[in-house]
Scaffold this motif. Structure first.
Motif, PDB file in Angstrom:
ATOM      1  N   HIS A  50     -62.174 -19.350 -53.778  1.00 35.99           N
ATOM      2  CA  HIS A  50     -62.666 -20.905 -53.825  1.00 35.99           C
ATOM      3  C   HIS A  50     -62.173 -21.607 -55.208  1.00 35.99           C
ATOM      4  CE1 HIS A  50     -65.053 -24.461 -54.006  1.00 35.99           C
ATOM      5  NE2 HIS A  50     -65.387 -24.091 -52.658  1.00 35.99           N
ATOM      6  N   PRO A  51     -61.402 -22.440 -55.412  1.00 37.87           N
ATOM      7  CA  PRO A  51     -60.868 -22.746 -56.777  1.00 37.87           C
ATOM      8  C   PRO A  51     -61.990 -23.259 -57.726  1.00 37.87           C
ATOM      9  CG  PRO A  51     -59.490 -23.728 -55.106  1.00 37.87           C
ATOM     10  CD  PRO A  51     -60.687 -23.099 -54.232  1.00 37.87           C
ATOM     11  N   LEU A  52     -63.105 -23.814 -57.457  1.00 42.69           N
ATOM     12  CA  LEU A  52     -64.262 -24.239 -58.163  1.00 42.69           C
ATOM     13  C   LEU A  52     -64.770 -23.133 -58.721  1.00 42.69           C
ATOM     14  CD1 LEU A  52     -65.692 -27.530 -56.538  1.00 42.69           C
ATOM     15  CD2 LEU A  52     -63.631 -27.408 -58.225  1.00 42.69           C
ATOM     16  N   GLY A 105     -68.228 -27.914 -65.336  1.00 43.05           N
ATOM     17  CA  GLY A 105     -67.175 -28.422 -66.156  1.00 43.05           C
ATOM     18  C   GLY A 105     -66.394 -29.334 -65.236  1.00 43.05           C
ATOM     19  N   THR A 106     -65.135 -29.647 -65.625  1.00 38.73           N
ATOM     20  CA  THR A 106     -64.070 -30.386 -65.059  1.00 38.73           C
ATOM     21  C   THR A 106     -62.645 -29.794 -64.941  1.00 38.73           C
ATOM     22  OG1 THR A 106     -65.426 -32.402 -65.792  1.00 38.73           O
ATOM     23  CG2 THR A 106     -63.230 -32.964 -64.965  1.00 38.73           C
ATOM     24  N   PRO A 110     -55.036 -29.818 -61.171  1.00 40.08           N
ATOM     25  CA  PRO A 110     -55.197 -29.635 -59.594  1.00 40.08           C
ATOM     26  C   PRO A 110     -55.370 -28.157 -59.476  1.00 40.08           C
ATOM     27  CG  PRO A 110     -53.328 -31.075 -59.912  1.00 40.08           C
ATOM     28  CD  PRO A 110     -53.653 -30.765 -61.291  1.00 40.08           C
ATOM     29  N   MET A 111     -56.353 -27.728 -58.537  1.00 44.28           N
ATOM     30  CA  MET A 111     -56.474 -26.430 -58.060  1.00 44.28           C
ATOM     31  C   MET A 111     -56.709 -26.491 -56.564  1.00 44.28           C
ATOM     32  SD  MET A 111     -58.797 -24.791 -61.050  1.00 44.28           S
ATOM     33  CE  MET A 111     -58.647 -22.913 -60.448  1.00 44.28           C
ATOM     34  N   GLY A 112     -55.476 -25.963 -55.762  1.00 44.64           N
ATOM     35  CA  GLY A 112     -55.589 -26.076 -54.378  1.00 44.64           C
ATOM     36  C   GLY A 112     -55.890 -27.461 -53.901  1.00 44.64           C
ATOM     37  N   SER A 113     -56.891 -27.603 -52.972  1.00 48.43           N
ATOM     38  CA  SER A 113     -57.242 -29.038 -52.555  1.00 48.43           C
ATOM     39  C   SER A 113     -58.016 -30.057 -53.425  1.00 48.43           C
ATOM     40  CB  SER A 113     -57.744 -28.983 -51.125  1.00 48.43           C
ATOM     41  OG  SER A 113     -59.067 -28.245 -51.391  1.00 48.43           O
ATOM     42  N   ALA A 116     -57.279 -32.712 -60.163  1.00 52.43           N
ATOM     43  CA  ALA A 116     -57.921 -32.705 -61.544  1.00 52.43           C
ATOM     44  C   ALA A 116     -58.852 -33.879 -61.716  1.00 52.43           C
ATOM     45  CB  ALA A 116     -56.543 -33.176 -62.439  1.00 52.43           C
ATOM     46  N   GLY A 117     -59.609 -33.487 -62.397  1.00 49.57           N
ATOM     47  CA  GLY A 117     -60.900 -34.406 -62.645  1.00 49.57           C
ATOM     48  C   GLY A 117     -62.242 -34.006 -61.871  1.00 49.57           C
ATOM     49  N   THR A 118     -62.085 -32.888 -60.818  1.00 45.53           N
ATOM     50  CA  THR A 118     -62.955 -32.683 -60.044  1.00 45.53           C
ATOM     51  C   THR A 118     -64.120 -31.900 -60.828  1.00 45.53           C
ATOM     52  OG1 THR A 118     -61.465 -32.531 -58.107  1.00 45.53           O
ATOM     53  CG2 THR A 118     -63.823 -31.151 -58.137  1.00 45.53           C
ATOM     54  N   ARG A 119     -65.195 -32.282 -60.671  1.00 45.67           N
ATOM     55  CA  ARG A 119     -66.471 -31.520 -61.588  1.00 45.67           C
ATOM     56  C   ARG A 119     -66.827 -30.520 -60.410  1.00 45.67           C
ATOM     57  NH1 ARG A 119     -68.224 -33.674 -65.844  1.00 45.67           N
ATOM     58  NH2 ARG A 119     -70.094 -32.381 -65.671  1.00 45.67           N
ATOM     59  N   TYR A 120     -67.189 -29.265 -61.519  1.00 44.07           N
ATOM     60  CA  TYR A 120     -67.862 -28.190 -60.653  1.00 44.07           C
ATOM     61  C   TYR A 120     -69.277 -27.541 -61.461  1.00 44.07           C
ATOM     62  CZ  TYR A 120     -65.689 -25.284 -64.456  1.00 44.07           C
ATOM     63  OH  TYR A 120     -65.440 -24.804 -65.924  1.00 44.07           O
ATOM     64  N   SER A 121     -70.060 -27.045 -60.866  1.00 45.85           N
ATOM     65  CA  SER A 121     -71.183 -26.438 -61.328  1.00 45.85           C
ATOM     66  C   SER A 121     -71.621 -25.198 -60.570  1.00 45.85           C
ATOM     67  CB  SER A 121     -72.384 -27.725 -61.090  1.00 45.85           C
ATOM     68  OG  SER A 121     -73.548 -26.962 -61.556  1.00 45.85           O
TER      69      SER A 121
END
Length: 283
Positions: A50-52, A105-106, A110-113, A116-121
């Motif tokens: 899972h990229p995130l 973070g953010t 891009p990672m997979g689907s 860039a800019g997608t936030r993860y927690s």
């Protein structure tokens, strides 16, 4: 006999030293087997597919210096919840939730689907569910392949018990699949969908996990771990990770697995085969 919530079925007061699980609960009986550690590599590789999750591990852990530390910490925490008193379990789970609160973070690229800019927690309910899923699914698979086959009622009971672990670690009850059948549908959906993707970050983490710096004498054992991990991986992800697999390896692995399950496991003394009754040590 206690229920998995820790109360006695008869309704009598609960022993203050009692935990969430008793020795006759599925989480205890199945989770005691040290052989479940054979699924550790699979669980880790599924998680970072899972990229995130991969982004969180890459940015907030020391996987390059100690690639197995995260798994070791996870297993110690799970064992504390399953085998410890409620107080021990609650302390261990609270440490995990506090640690997760620091992981966010953010995506810088891009990672997979995920753009860039997608936030993860690490507190994201869906990420918590996926990490929990990899542990439960791997435990059921390894136990059935390397220890003994589990009946459908045993698998259902284990799944129900492990919901307690998921909730303690912060997974909201409403996102946890209600039944084992629902859980299997969720796993299939994740494996067949486009959310999971082996990125370069995931490959870097996998390389660190499967090729750790080891003394020469331990390297053959690590090679065996790599073969077992490859055997347990879903075909698509095994291919995306570039894990070697062919009919020769499959045949050798099948023979080894049967020998372990039919001969070695029954002969191993409890102190080598299972988590000790005294775990976790008193604080």
């Amino acid at each position: 006999m206690r229920t998995s919530s820790g109360a006695t079925r008869s309704g009598s007061p609960r022993d203050p030293e009692a935990g969430y699980f008793a020795p006759d609960d599925a989480a205890w009986r199945i989770g005691r087997e040290h052989a479940l550690m054979l699924g550790g590599g699979r669980a880790l590789l599924l998680q970072v597919a899972h990229p995130l999750v991969a982004a969180g591990v890459a940015e907030h852990s020391g996987f390059r210096e100690d690639p197995w530390k995260r798994l070791e910490g996870t297993m110690r925490t799970v064992w504390a919840v399953v085998f410890g008193s409620r107080a021990q379990a609650d302390r261990a789970a609270a440490r995990v939730r506090a640690m997760h609160g620091k992981v966010h973070g953010t995506l810088s690229a891009p990672m997979g689907s995920f753009p860039a800019g997608t936030r993860y927690s690490a507190l994201d309910p869906q990420l918590l569910l996926w990490v929990h899923t990899t542990l439960v699914d791997s435990a059921l698979l390894v136990h059935s392949q390397w220890v003994r086959r589990l009946s459908e009622p045993e698998q259902r009971a284990y799944y129900e018990d492990m919901k307690t672990c998921a909730r303690l670690f912060g997974t909201p009850p409403e996102v946890i699949p209600a039944t084992l059948g629902d859980f299997r549908d969720y796993v299939e959906e994740m494996l067949e969908g486009d959310e999971l993707c082996v990125t370069e970050t995931a490959r870097e983490i996998a390389s660190a996990v499967l090729h750790p710096p080891l003394p020469l004498v331990l390297r053959p054992a690590m090679e065996a771990v790599k073969v077992v991990t490859a055997s347990l991986m879903p075909q698509r992800l095994r291919s995306e990770y570039g894990l070697a697999w062919d009919p020769v390896r499959a045949a050798a692995l099948t023979g080894s697995r049967e020998w372990v399950r039919r001969i070695a496991m029954p002969l191993l003394p409890d102190r080598l085969r299972r988590v000790p009754d005294s775990y976790p040590p008193a604080a």
